[in-house]
Design an enzyme around this catalytic site. Structure first.
Site, PDB file in Angstrom:
ATOM      1  N   ASP A  39       0.906  -1.116   0.005  1.00  0.00           N
ATOM      2  CA  ASP A  39       0.106  -0.114  -0.158  1.00  0.00           C
ATOM      3  C   ASP A  39       0.963   1.348  -0.236  1.00  0.00           C
ATOM      4  O   ASP A  39       0.326   2.442  -0.141  1.00  0.00           O
ATOM      5  CB  ASP A  39      -0.903   0.055   1.177  1.00  0.00           C
ATOM      6  CG  ASP A  39      -0.368  -0.150   2.526  1.00  0.00           C
ATOM      7  OD1 ASP A  39       0.909  -0.013   2.670  1.00  0.00           O
ATOM      8  OD2 ASP A  39      -0.982  -0.030   3.528  1.00  0.00           O
ATOM      9  N   GLY A  40       2.232   1.243   0.062  1.00  0.00           N
ATOM     10  CA  GLY A  40       2.977   2.231  -0.266  1.00  0.00           C
ATOM     11  C   GLY A  40       3.606   2.798   1.098  1.00  0.00           C
ATOM     12  O   GLY A  40       4.577   3.545   1.147  1.00  0.00           O
ATOM     13  N   GLU A  41       3.058   2.182   2.288  1.00  0.00           N
ATOM     14  CA  GLU A  41       3.710   2.506   3.734  1.00  0.00           C
ATOM     15  C   GLU A  41       5.016   1.932   3.770  1.00  0.00           C
ATOM     16  O   GLU A  41       5.467   0.888   2.853  1.00  0.00           O
ATOM     17  CB  GLU A  41       2.768   2.034   4.706  1.00  0.00           C
ATOM     18  CG  GLU A  41       1.520   2.741   4.707  1.00  0.00           C
ATOM     19  CD  GLU A  41       0.547   2.376   6.064  1.00  0.00           C
ATOM     20  OE1 GLU A  41       1.235   1.545   7.008  1.00  0.00           O
ATOM     21  OE2 GLU A  41      -0.569   2.933   6.047  1.00  0.00           O
ATOM     22  N   ARG A  64      13.205  26.288  -2.610  1.00  0.00           N
ATOM     23  CA  ARG A  64      12.932  27.617  -3.750  1.00  0.00           C
ATOM     24  C   ARG A  64      11.558  28.239  -2.861  1.00  0.00           C
ATOM     25  O   ARG A  64      11.651  29.462  -3.356  1.00  0.00           O
ATOM     26  CB  ARG A  64      12.507  26.718  -5.059  1.00  0.00           C
ATOM     27  CG  ARG A  64      13.760  26.426  -5.712  1.00  0.00           C
ATOM     28  CD  ARG A  64      13.299  25.755  -6.958  1.00  0.00           C
ATOM     29  NE  ARG A  64      14.590  25.205  -7.708  1.00  0.00           N
ATOM     30  CZ  ARG A  64      15.076  24.077  -7.819  1.00  0.00           C
ATOM     31  NH1 ARG A  64      14.390  23.371  -6.921  1.00  0.00           N
ATOM     32  NH2 ARG A  64      15.868  23.832  -8.590  1.00  0.00           N
ATOM     33  N   ASP A  66      22.295  32.243 -14.794  1.00  0.00           N
ATOM     34  CA  ASP A  66      21.694  33.212 -14.296  1.00  0.00           C
ATOM     35  C   ASP A  66      21.918  33.990 -13.287  1.00  0.00           C
ATOM     36  O   ASP A  66      23.185  33.704 -12.661  1.00  0.00           O
ATOM     37  CB  ASP A  66      19.950  32.662 -13.960  1.00  0.00           C
ATOM     38  CG  ASP A  66      20.117  31.357 -12.925  1.00  0.00           C
ATOM     39  OD1 ASP A  66      21.157  31.832 -12.170  1.00  0.00           O
ATOM     40  OD2 ASP A  66      19.251  30.613 -12.774  1.00  0.00           O
ATOM     41  N   LYS A  78      18.481  35.740 -17.022  1.00  0.00           N
ATOM     42  CA  LYS A  78      17.562  34.700 -17.281  1.00  0.00           C
ATOM     43  C   LYS A  78      16.215  35.371 -17.082  1.00  0.00           C
ATOM     44  O   LYS A  78      15.834  35.792 -15.941  1.00  0.00           O
ATOM     45  CB  LYS A  78      17.498  33.387 -16.387  1.00  0.00           C
ATOM     46  CG  LYS A  78      16.550  32.443 -16.694  1.00  0.00           C
ATOM     47  CD  LYS A  78      16.859  31.115 -15.808  1.00  0.00           C
ATOM     48  CE  LYS A  78      16.522  31.282 -14.393  1.00  0.00           C
ATOM     49  NZ  LYS A  78      16.713  29.830 -13.650  1.00  0.00           N
TER      50      LYS A  78
END
Length: 293
Positions: free
Chosen positions: A33-35, A90, A168, A191
């Protein structure tokens, strides 16, 4: 003790050698289940350093929550996080009403788990240091730009060094730091960003015809800004273009697009594991950890 994860084992072994300390790995298991389940050594010494970069940050922030709290329960009284790449830096203000200011939230979260956080070249826009978002001088920001500068200088004869180019205005600090001890000269582009992949880059009025150049920056993910800078440099008739970055995130086909843009070689530090790694940050991290003890 240095605690690390298997997917960062090369840097972990190098850092443990520099620190002359025991190295242990956190075992991880992902359920259907992703755990995730983590397993740390059953007993920890009073002082522990945990190595975890925050590339692919969403899963790793959960790992740090589980590992940090568990390390305390297992005996760690002073817990340092060495995170070579610090994500979510960011977004340092709400650009639109209702936006989450991820920099303040993520740094605050890490500060609640660790006594000290050591990172390399965090992407800070409008603040001078991590202390502004992590009170008590507990955040340590290092720079790997001089390491990249030394590598770049070693690739050319001393009488024909390349020109460093920042893609940049924010890259000016890396151009300056990379050139301070090496004699490398540099310039910085301007940039204009209109979207994630809508960027234009303008070079200053300077004759660079026939020069070897190295585009240098702190982080590269899509590589789009670098591609635009390379196009502007080719129009000026440079002899060659290489790239050096601290954090080689490079998702998808970014490297292929850089090669198609006429870039010869891509060099990076091992702050983020990548096939372009040529410079290790292990001594840099080890010195900072020793200074904090």
């Amino acid at each position: 003790m240095l605690l690390a994860f298997a997917d960062e084992s090369p840097l972990a072994h190098a850092l443990a050698r520099e620190m002359d300390c025991e190295l242990a790995f956190v075992e991880t298991h992902r359920f259907p289940d992703g755990e995730i389940r983590l397993r740390l050594p059953p007993a920890l010494p009073p002082r522990v350093v945990m190595l975890r970069g925050l590339q692919q940050p969403n899963d790793r922030l959960v790992q740090l929550l589980l590992a940090g709290r568990t390390a305390r329960e297992l005996g760690a009284r002073h817990l340092t996080l060495a995170s070579p790449y610090l994500a979510y830096m960011r977004q340092d203000m709400a650009f639109q009403p209702g936006e989450a200011v991820s920099q303040r939230i993520v740094v605050g979260f890490l500060g609640s788990l660790f006594d000290r956080v050591i990172t390399i070249d965090p992407h800070l826009h409008r603040i001078a240091s991590l202390d502004e978002v992590m009170q008590g001088s507990r955040g340590v920001a290092l720079t790997a730009a001089p390491l990249l500068g030394a590598w770049i200088a070693s690739q050319w004869p001393a009488d024909s060094l390349p020109l460093l180019v920042g893609p940049d205005e924010e890259a000016e600090q890396w151009v300056r730091a990379a050139g301070e001890r090496t004699g490398l000269q540099g310039l910085v582009c301007r940039k204009t960003r209109r979207g994630d992949r809508d960027v234009t880059v303008e070079l200053p009025a300077q004759d660079i015809t026939g020069r070897d150049v190295v585009i240098i920056d702190d982080v590269a993910s899509t590589g789009h800004t670098i591609v635009q800078a390379a196009a502007a440099l080719r129009e000026r008739g440079v002899a060659s273009i290489d790239v050096a970055v601290v954090h080689a995130l490079f998702g998808g086909d970014a490297i292929e697009r850089l090669m198609q843009a006429g870039i010869r070689q891509v060099w990076s530090t091992d702050a983020v594991p990548h096939s372009s790694n040529v410079v290790t940050v292990a001594p840099l991290l080890a010195r900072a950890i020793a200074d904090c003890d």
